[in-house]
Design a protein around this motif. Structure first.
Motif, PDB file in Angstrom:
ATOM      1  N   ILE A  51      91.998 -90.714  -0.745  1.00 23.44           N
ATOM      2  CA  ILE A  51      93.051 -91.057   0.225  1.00 23.44           C
ATOM      3  C   ILE A  51      93.258 -89.917   1.218  1.00 23.44           C
ATOM      4  O   ILE A  51      93.403 -90.134   2.425  1.00 23.44           O
ATOM      5  CB  ILE A  51      94.364 -91.393  -0.510  1.00 23.44           C
ATOM      6  CG1 ILE A  51      94.171 -92.672  -1.333  1.00 23.44           C
ATOM      7  CG2 ILE A  51      95.521 -91.548   0.461  1.00 23.44           C
ATOM      8  CD1 ILE A  51      95.294 -92.974  -2.305  1.00 23.44           C
ATOM      9  N   ARG A  52      93.227 -88.685   0.721  1.00 25.03           N
ATOM     10  CA  ARG A  52      93.399 -87.529   1.593  1.00 25.03           C
ATOM     11  C   ARG A  52      92.236 -87.423   2.589  1.00 25.03           C
ATOM     12  O   ARG A  52      92.439 -87.161   3.782  1.00 25.03           O
ATOM     13  CB  ARG A  52      93.506 -86.252   0.756  1.00 25.03           C
ATOM     14  CG  ARG A  52      93.929 -85.019   1.567  1.00 25.03           C
ATOM     15  CD  ARG A  52      94.100 -83.800   0.682  1.00 25.03           C
ATOM     16  NE  ARG A  52      95.267 -83.904  -0.188  1.00 25.03           N
ATOM     17  CZ  ARG A  52      95.222 -84.132  -1.492  1.00 25.03           C
ATOM     18  NH1 ARG A  52      94.052 -84.308  -2.108  1.00 25.03           N
ATOM     19  NH2 ARG A  52      96.328 -84.210  -2.207  1.00 25.03           N
ATOM     20  N   ASP A  53      91.019 -87.670   2.115  1.00 28.78           N
ATOM     21  CA  ASP A  53      89.845 -87.619   3.004  1.00 28.78           C
ATOM     22  C   ASP A  53      89.934 -88.694   4.088  1.00 28.78           C
ATOM     23  O   ASP A  53      89.624 -88.433   5.249  1.00 28.78           O
ATOM     24  CB  ASP A  53      88.552 -87.809   2.195  1.00 28.78           C
ATOM     25  CG  ASP A  53      88.211 -86.599   1.346  1.00 28.78           C
ATOM     26  OD1 ASP A  53      88.787 -85.511   1.601  1.00 28.78           O
ATOM     27  OD2 ASP A  53      87.380 -86.739   0.422  1.00 28.78           O
ATOM     28  N   ARG A  54      90.362 -89.907   3.695  1.00 30.47           N
ATOM     29  CA  ARG A  54      90.503 -90.981   4.684  1.00 30.47           C
ATOM     30  C   ARG A  54      91.575 -90.626   5.701  1.00 30.47           C
ATOM     31  O   ARG A  54      91.437 -90.907   6.898  1.00 30.47           O
ATOM     32  CB  ARG A  54      90.870 -92.288   3.984  1.00 30.47           C
ATOM     33  CG  ARG A  54      89.779 -92.926   3.164  1.00 30.47           C
ATOM     34  CD  ARG A  54      88.625 -93.410   4.001  1.00 30.47           C
ATOM     35  NE  ARG A  54      89.054 -94.303   5.056  1.00 30.47           N
ATOM     36  CZ  ARG A  54      88.262 -94.702   6.044  1.00 30.47           C
ATOM     37  NH1 ARG A  54      87.015 -94.257   6.121  1.00 30.47           N
ATOM     38  NH2 ARG A  54      88.710 -95.521   6.980  1.00 30.47           N
ATOM     39  N   SER A  55      92.640 -90.000   5.237  1.00 27.65           N
ATOM     40  CA  SER A  55      93.709 -89.577   6.147  1.00 27.65           C
ATOM     41  C   SER A  55      93.190 -88.556   7.144  1.00 27.65           C
ATOM     42  O   SER A  55      93.442 -88.658   8.351  1.00 27.65           O
ATOM     43  CB  SER A  55      94.875 -88.990   5.342  1.00 27.65           C
ATOM     44  OG  SER A  55      95.838 -88.418   6.191  1.00 27.65           O
ATOM     45  N   GLU A  56      92.446 -87.580   6.647  1.00 27.80           N
ATOM     46  CA  GLU A  56      91.923 -86.526   7.534  1.00 27.80           C
ATOM     47  C   GLU A  56      90.894 -87.062   8.522  1.00 27.80           C
ATOM     48  O   GLU A  56      90.664 -86.460   9.576  1.00 27.80           O
ATOM     49  CB  GLU A  56      91.318 -85.414   6.681  1.00 27.80           C
ATOM     50  CG  GLU A  56      92.372 -84.617   5.906  1.00 27.80           C
ATOM     51  CD  GLU A  56      91.762 -83.618   4.927  1.00 27.80           C
ATOM     52  OE1 GLU A  56      90.508 -83.608   4.800  1.00 27.80           O
ATOM     53  OE2 GLU A  56      92.540 -82.868   4.290  1.00 27.80           O
ATOM     54  N   SER A  57      90.320 -88.231   8.213  1.00 28.25           N
ATOM     55  CA  SER A  57      89.353 -88.827   9.135  1.00 28.25           C
ATOM     56  C   SER A  57      90.033 -89.666  10.212  1.00 28.25           C
ATOM     57  O   SER A  57      89.366 -90.234  11.078  1.00 28.25           O
ATOM     58  CB  SER A  57      88.353 -89.703   8.359  1.00 28.25           C
ATOM     59  OG  SER A  57      88.983 -90.884   7.890  1.00 28.25           O
ATOM     60  N   GLY A  58      91.376 -89.767  10.157  1.00 27.75           N
ATOM     61  CA  GLY A  58      92.118 -90.486  11.189  1.00 27.75           C
ATOM     62  C   GLY A  58      92.489 -91.914  10.831  1.00 27.75           C
ATOM     63  O   GLY A  58      92.791 -92.717  11.715  1.00 27.75           O
ATOM     64  N   ASP A  59      92.507 -92.230   9.549  1.00 23.43           N
ATOM     65  CA  ASP A  59      92.872 -93.570   9.090  1.00 23.43           C
ATOM     66  C   ASP A  59      94.399 -93.651   8.989  1.00 23.43           C
ATOM     67  O   ASP A  59      95.014 -93.023   8.123  1.00 23.43           O
ATOM     68  CB  ASP A  59      92.219 -93.849   7.726  1.00 23.43           C
ATOM     69  CG  ASP A  59      92.405 -95.282   7.256  1.00 23.43           C
ATOM     70  OD1 ASP A  59      93.533 -95.790   7.359  1.00 23.43           O
ATOM     71  OD2 ASP A  59      91.415 -95.877   6.787  1.00 23.43           O
ATOM     72  N   GLY A  60      95.017 -94.446   9.865  1.00 26.59           N
ATOM     73  CA  GLY A  60      96.471 -94.523   9.912  1.00 26.59           C
ATOM     74  C   GLY A  60      97.091 -95.069   8.647  1.00 26.59           C
ATOM     75  O   GLY A  60      98.100 -94.541   8.152  1.00 26.59           O
ATOM     76  N   TYR A  87     104.016 -88.688   7.517  1.00 26.69           N
ATOM     77  CA  TYR A  87     104.436 -89.904   8.218  1.00 26.69           C
ATOM     78  C   TYR A  87     104.378 -89.702   9.733  1.00 26.69           C
ATOM     79  O   TYR A  87     104.036 -90.629  10.476  1.00 26.69           O
ATOM     80  CB  TYR A  87     105.854 -90.294   7.810  1.00 26.69           C
ATOM     81  CG  TYR A  87     105.994 -90.852   6.418  1.00 26.69           C
ATOM     82  CD1 TYR A  87     105.011 -91.675   5.862  1.00 26.69           C
ATOM     83  CD2 TYR A  87     107.125 -90.576   5.641  1.00 26.69           C
ATOM     84  CE1 TYR A  87     105.144 -92.195   4.579  1.00 26.69           C
ATOM     85  CE2 TYR A  87     107.263 -91.095   4.361  1.00 26.69           C
ATOM     86  CZ  TYR A  87     106.280 -91.904   3.834  1.00 26.69           C
ATOM     87  OH  TYR A  87     106.419 -92.415   2.565  1.00 26.69           O
ATOM     88  N   LEU A  88     104.727 -88.498  10.195  1.00 26.02           N
ATOM     89  CA  LEU A  88     104.660 -88.208  11.631  1.00 26.02           C
ATOM     90  C   LEU A  88     103.230 -88.306  12.142  1.00 26.02           C
ATOM     91  O   LEU A  88     102.970 -88.854  13.220  1.00 26.02           O
ATOM     92  CB  LEU A  88     105.227 -86.813  11.919  1.00 26.02           C
ATOM     93  CG  LEU A  88     106.741 -86.707  12.041  1.00 26.02           C
ATOM     94  CD1 LEU A  88     107.172 -85.238  12.062  1.00 26.02           C
ATOM     95  CD2 LEU A  88     107.222 -87.411  13.322  1.00 26.02           C
ATOM     96  N   VAL A  89     102.299 -87.773  11.367  1.00 24.94           N
ATOM     97  CA  VAL A  89     100.877 -87.873  11.745  1.00 24.94           C
ATOM     98  C   VAL A  89     100.456 -89.333  11.764  1.00 24.94           C
ATOM     99  O   VAL A  89      99.777 -89.795  12.692  1.00 24.94           O
ATOM    100  CB  VAL A  89      99.996 -87.077  10.754  1.00 24.94           C
ATOM    101  CG1 VAL A  89      98.520 -87.322  11.044  1.00 24.94           C
ATOM    102  CG2 VAL A  89     100.310 -85.582  10.846  1.00 24.94           C
ATOM    103  N   ALA A  90     100.884 -90.093  10.756  1.00 22.38           N
ATOM    104  CA  ALA A  90     100.528 -91.510  10.678  1.00 22.38           C
ATOM    105  C   ALA A  90     101.080 -92.293  11.865  1.00 22.38           C
ATOM    106  O   ALA A  90     100.408 -93.172  12.416  1.00 22.38           O
ATOM    107  CB  ALA A  90     101.051 -92.105   9.369  1.00 22.38           C
ATOM    108  N   ALA A  91     102.309 -91.948  12.284  1.00 25.54           N
ATOM    109  CA  ALA A  91     102.940 -92.651  13.397  1.00 25.54           C
ATOM    110  C   ALA A  91     102.197 -92.435  14.710  1.00 25.54           C
ATOM    111  O   ALA A  91     102.182 -93.303  15.579  1.00 25.54           O
ATOM    112  CB  ALA A  91     104.391 -92.211  13.531  1.00 25.54           C
ATOM    113  N   LYS A  92     101.554 -91.277  14.848  1.00 24.61           N
ATOM    114  CA  LYS A  92     100.762 -91.023  16.052  1.00 24.61           C
ATOM    115  C   LYS A  92      99.489 -91.867  16.063  1.00 24.61           C
ATOM    116  O   LYS A  92      98.945 -92.190  17.119  1.00 24.61           O
ATOM    117  CB  LYS A  92     100.419 -89.542  16.139  1.00 24.61           C
ATOM    118  CG  LYS A  92     101.633 -88.650  16.406  1.00 24.61           C
ATOM    119  CD  LYS A  92     101.274 -87.176  16.385  1.00 24.61           C
ATOM    120  CE  LYS A  92     102.510 -86.299  16.593  1.00 24.61           C
ATOM    121  NZ  LYS A  92     102.181 -84.849  16.501  1.00 24.61           N
ATOM    122  N   LEU A  93      99.034 -92.246  14.864  1.00 29.77           N
ATOM    123  CA  LEU A  93      97.842 -93.093  14.738  1.00 29.77           C
ATOM    124  C   LEU A  93      98.211 -94.571  14.809  1.00 29.77           C
ATOM    125  O   LEU A  93      97.447 -95.385  15.329  1.00 29.77           O
ATOM    126  CB  LEU A  93      97.135 -92.806  13.408  1.00 29.77           C
ATOM    127  CG  LEU A  93      96.596 -91.389  13.222  1.00 29.77           C
ATOM    128  CD1 LEU A  93      96.199 -91.162  11.762  1.00 29.77           C
ATOM    129  CD2 LEU A  93      95.395 -91.147  14.130  1.00 29.77           C
TER     130      LEU A  93
END
Length: 291
Positions: A51-60, A87-93
């Motif tokens: 999950i962390r790897d997918r997040s770092e790859s830009g998966d919202g 959540y802030l990073v996710a909101a930008k995606l």
């Protein structure tokens, strides 16, 4: 030669489109895998790493899920500051993730309760467009006048727009605020009435099944009886139907018992009727699967 080149170019373009489509489909399933891994008990170290790897790859979606993990301590140590930052990073995606930040502000999770901030964030997350979760939560704040001015009309509009299932939170909101004279959107009325009909079908079926068990004891086995065809008439302002037998079973005793039992049924809430329409009729059968 020219035709061959054109055919070859079209083949390349088709292959490229298929490749892009397959890639998009793979990305979609990779995202949904994050949902599956989050719901494992317990969330393993390997799942958290994926999950962390997918997040770092830009998966919202996976980034939002990573924030939930930090918030709830799923496979990682609870860290509300990291949850908020994630959540802030996710909101930008994907701006729908603003609903998570709004919820933190509304409920005072890791920060002071701030309903005004929650209102703003629910709006940012698309409450007025297609984010049903944000719409329902914003509607409740508008309904109660929390975090800003009371706006029952705006709340009702959001509830109607967010209707998804009979008796869900949006449905309950409509029941609290409904005023048929102020609802003019035909599409929303149609959607509401379709869900109302579904709720009626489910509750009426449950009532009939209960009556079946009761009648099996009272009437024993009588396979010669025909199903009783019934009409349930709803009148605005009353949940008690007027029940009429359209076609009997062949036994007046059985028909009277069915009529008595069905008169105990109550409609689930009210439909939204046009101003000129005062009643709503529904037909059903009792006893088809009884014997």
């Amino acid at each position: 030669m020219y035709k061959v080149a054109v055919v070859f170019l079209l083949a390349l373009l088709s292959a490229a489109c298929q490749t892009q489509s397959e890639k998009a489909q793979t990305e979609k399933w990779d995202s949904f895998r994050c949902l599956h891994l989050r719901d494992q008990v317990p969330v393993t170290r390997q799942s958290a790493a994926y999950i962390r790897d997918r997040s770092e790859s830009g998966d919202g979606l996976c980034t939002t899920i990573l924030g939930q993990m930090y918030e709830r301590g799923l496979g990682v140590t609870v860290d509300l500051d990291k949850a908020r930052a994630t959540y802030l990073v996710a909101a930008k995606l994907d701006r729908s993730a603003y609903v998570q930040l709004a919820r933190l502000a509304e409920e005072g999770i890791g920060e002071p309760v701030d309903p005004a901030k929650a209102r703003r964030l629910y709006e940012q997350s698309g409450a007025h467009e297609n984010n049903k979760l944000a719409a329902v939560r914003l509607a409740k704040l508008l309904e109660d006048g929390v975090g800003g001015p009371e706006d029952k009309s705006g709340a009702l509009n959001l509830y109607l727009k967010s209707l998804d299932r009979y008796n869900d939170d949006a449905w309950k909101g409509v029941q609290r605020l409904r005023d048929p004279s102020t609802i003019h959107d035909a599409g929303k009325v149609s959607r509401y009435n379709a869900l109302w009909s579904r709720g009626l079908k489910n509750t009426l079926s449950r009532h009939m099944r209960h009556a079946n068990y009761k009648f099996l004891k009272d009437f024993k086995k009588q396979p010669n009886l025909a199903p009783v065809k019934l009409e349930f008439e709803f009148s605005a302002g009353s949940l008690a139907p007027t029940v009429t037998i359209l076609k009997g079973s062949g036994s007046s005793v059985f028909d009277d018992a069915v009529l008595t039992e069905m008169n105990l049924y109550r409609f689930p809430d009210e439909p939204i009727l046009p101003a000129e329409q005062k009643t709503w009729k529904v037909n059903s059968e009792f006893g088809r699967d009884m014997w």
